[in-house]
Design an enzyme around this catalytic site. Structure first.
Site, PDB file in Angstrom:
ATOM      1  N   ASP A   1      -6.062   5.661  14.897  1.00  9.87           N
ATOM      2  CA  ASP A   1      -4.906   5.236  15.756  1.00  9.87           C
ATOM      3  C   ASP A   1      -4.945   5.781  17.322  1.00  9.87           C
ATOM      4  O   ASP A   1      -6.068   5.878  17.668  1.00  9.87           O
ATOM      5  CB  ASP A   1      -3.480   5.456  15.033  1.00  9.87           C
ATOM      6  CG  ASP A   1      -2.578   4.620  15.768  1.00  9.87           C
ATOM      7  OD1 ASP A   1      -2.223   3.344  15.301  1.00  9.87           O
ATOM      8  OD2 ASP A   1      -1.808   5.062  16.582  1.00  9.87           O
TER       9      ASP A   1
ATOM     10  N   TYR B   1       3.529   2.289  26.953  1.00  9.43           N
ATOM     11  CA  TYR B   1       3.636   1.855  28.402  1.00  9.43           C
ATOM     12  C   TYR B   1       2.499   2.424  29.132  1.00  9.43           C
ATOM     13  O   TYR B   1       2.076   1.753  30.098  1.00  9.43           O
ATOM     14  CB  TYR B   1       5.135   2.217  28.693  1.00  9.43           C
ATOM     15  CG  TYR B   1       5.516   1.650  30.010  1.00  9.43           C
ATOM     16  CD1 TYR B   1       6.048   0.514  30.122  1.00  9.43           C
ATOM     17  CD2 TYR B   1       5.213   2.158  31.298  1.00  9.43           C
ATOM     18  CE1 TYR B   1       6.556  -0.126  31.306  1.00  9.43           C
ATOM     19  CE2 TYR B   1       5.530   1.802  32.560  1.00  9.43           C
ATOM     20  CZ  TYR B   1       6.212   0.715  32.579  1.00  9.43           C
ATOM     21  OH  TYR B   1       6.816  -0.038  33.573  1.00  9.43           O
TER      22      TYR B   1
ATOM     23  N   HIS C   1      -5.372   2.524   7.255  1.00  9.83           N
ATOM     24  CA  HIS C   1      -4.766   2.929   8.602  1.00  9.83           C
ATOM     25  C   HIS C   1      -4.805   4.324   8.511  1.00  9.83           C
ATOM     26  O   HIS C   1      -5.170   5.361   9.319  1.00  9.83           O
ATOM     27  CB  HIS C   1      -4.070   2.228   9.213  1.00  9.83           C
ATOM     28  CG  HIS C   1      -3.825   2.680  10.462  1.00  9.83           C
ATOM     29  ND1 HIS C   1      -4.669   2.065  11.523  1.00  9.83           N
ATOM     30  CD2 HIS C   1      -2.787   3.148  11.352  1.00  9.83           C
ATOM     31  CE1 HIS C   1      -4.039   2.514  12.846  1.00  9.83           C
ATOM     32  NE2 HIS C   1      -2.928   3.264  12.541  1.00  9.83           N
TER      33      HIS C   1
END
Length: 386
Positions: A175, A305, A363
């Site tokens: 990840d 972000y 994952h």
């Protein structure tokens, strides 16, 4: 650096119990299962277990078995686990988690890696293990300023390893831990001896010749990626654009926080009817509890972000290219949400050294298939010069 122990106040545990008891449940369309999100009946049962069955104090004691520390790097607090092996020849390795994971993903790897003789290995397989929490996550959160993108985190990791006295080490992650480990290789090329990732993003290149005679398995991965971008990327869109708005809901509602996280433990794992088919229920709730007690739903989303907001940022952050000086290993677990194509990987990773495809796992490899991940890290390390 100062020692740290997890000690959640009793008042916080009682506040959580009261909030879980007072949950306001939404309506649900009949027969939709997991297709539109977390099913109501599943979440009701899981919340009851979180409230009355899950033992946070037992989880806390287990985590506190491992030495933990706090230090300030680049103006923000960094939390990390650091366990040294008794083997004199041990090689340092730094593990980096992602979202919606945390440092707790790696606790089952610490014993086999630091004490390999007791877990089927040899003294030559030993590692000194470092597991930091990404700034904004868990006890590394929140950060004090903006600008904490993947490159800045990687520079902080390089500084952390220098403070620990490590100058020849491996980096591993999935990840966010994948681009962060690769960025660490770029930030400290003379200190990182190898990078191992269990997730790699490979975007389709513009050159049409690279699609000629692609194996069926790779075509299926491309098809999956296209479908995933249409149907499975909602969390990324909102965390990359409006993390503060999302933070109000998830910081105020533990049920909202639980649903936001557990959905990914279902969709991204090698699971059947529920996430617990792949990952132990208490492990999931330990992870979610840490998000809740540290109020880091919003701070953890800020990394999206900073690194993911624009399309150009998204491509650069996840798909490189990665002109690394050291060897790179890729471990592919078939149920992961990101499924790379090796032909494309070789274009962005000129030092690709090892490529392993497993027949199970997803994952959260360290939680789902810890033995497979440990064995692959060991094999990669053995192949590197000392």
């Amino acid at each position: 650096m100062r020692p740290f122990r997890i000690e959640i106040p009793d008042a916080d545990l009682e506040d959580l119990r009261q909030r879980l008891a007072a949950v306001r449940w939404p309506a649900e369309l009949p027969g939709v299962g997991w297709h539109r999100g977390v099913p109501l009946d599943y979440l009701i049962e899981l919340v009851e277990y979180w409230k009355d069955g899950f033992d946070w104090r037992a989880a806390e004691r287990r985590l506190n078995q491992y030495p933990q520390f706090l230090t300030e790097i680049d103006g923000t607090q960094v939390h990390f686990v650091h366990v040294r092996s008794k083997e004199a020849s041990a090689r340092p390795i730094i593990f980096t988690h992602g979202w919606p994971g945390s440092f707790v993903e790696f606790v089952d790897l610490i014993g086999p890696l630091t004490d390999p003789v007791a877990h089927g290995g040899t003294p030559a397989d030993a590692f000194h293990v470092v597991v930091p929490s990404i700034p904004g996550y868990a006890f590394s959160g929140p950060t004090n300023d903006t600008g904490w993108d993947t490159r800045r985190v990687a520079r902080a990791w390089a500084e952390l390893m220098r403070r620990l006295g490590y100058h020849d080490y491996l980096a591993q992650g999935g990840d966010w831990g994948s681009p962060l480990s690769l960025e660490l290789g770029l930030a400290a090329p003379d200190e990182v001896a190898g990078v191992h990732v269990n997730m790699l993003a490979t975007f389709p290149p513009e050159d049409p010749s690279l699609f000629v005679d692609l194996p069926e398995a790779d075509l299926a991965r491309l098809s999956f990626a296209a479908q995933f971008e249409q149907d499975g990327a909602g969390w990324r869109k909102i965390q990359s654009t409006r993390p503060q708005t999302l933070a109000y809901a998830l910081t105020d509602s533990p049920v909202g926080q639980l649903a936001w996280v557990v959905e990914k433990f279902k969709e991204w794992t090698d699971s059947g009817k529920s996430p617990e088919d792949a990952v132990d229920r208490d492990a999931i709730l330990t992870n979610v509890s840490i998000y809740w007690f540290t109020a880091t739903a919003g701070p953890s989303a800020q990394l999206y972000y900073e690194s993911n907001r624009l399309d150009a940022d998204f491509v650069r952050t996840w798909a490189g290219p990665w002109p690394l000086a050291m060897p790179v290993a890729v471990a592919l677990f078939p149920a992961d949400a990101v499924r790379p194509v090796r032909r494309f990987a070789e274009r962005i990773l000129p030092t690709l050294h090892r490529w392993t495809e497993f027949d199970r796992g997803g994952h959260f490899a360290a939680l789902e298939q810890p033995r497979l991940l440990v064995d692959d890290v060991r094999a990669f390390a053995r192949s590197l010069p000392r």
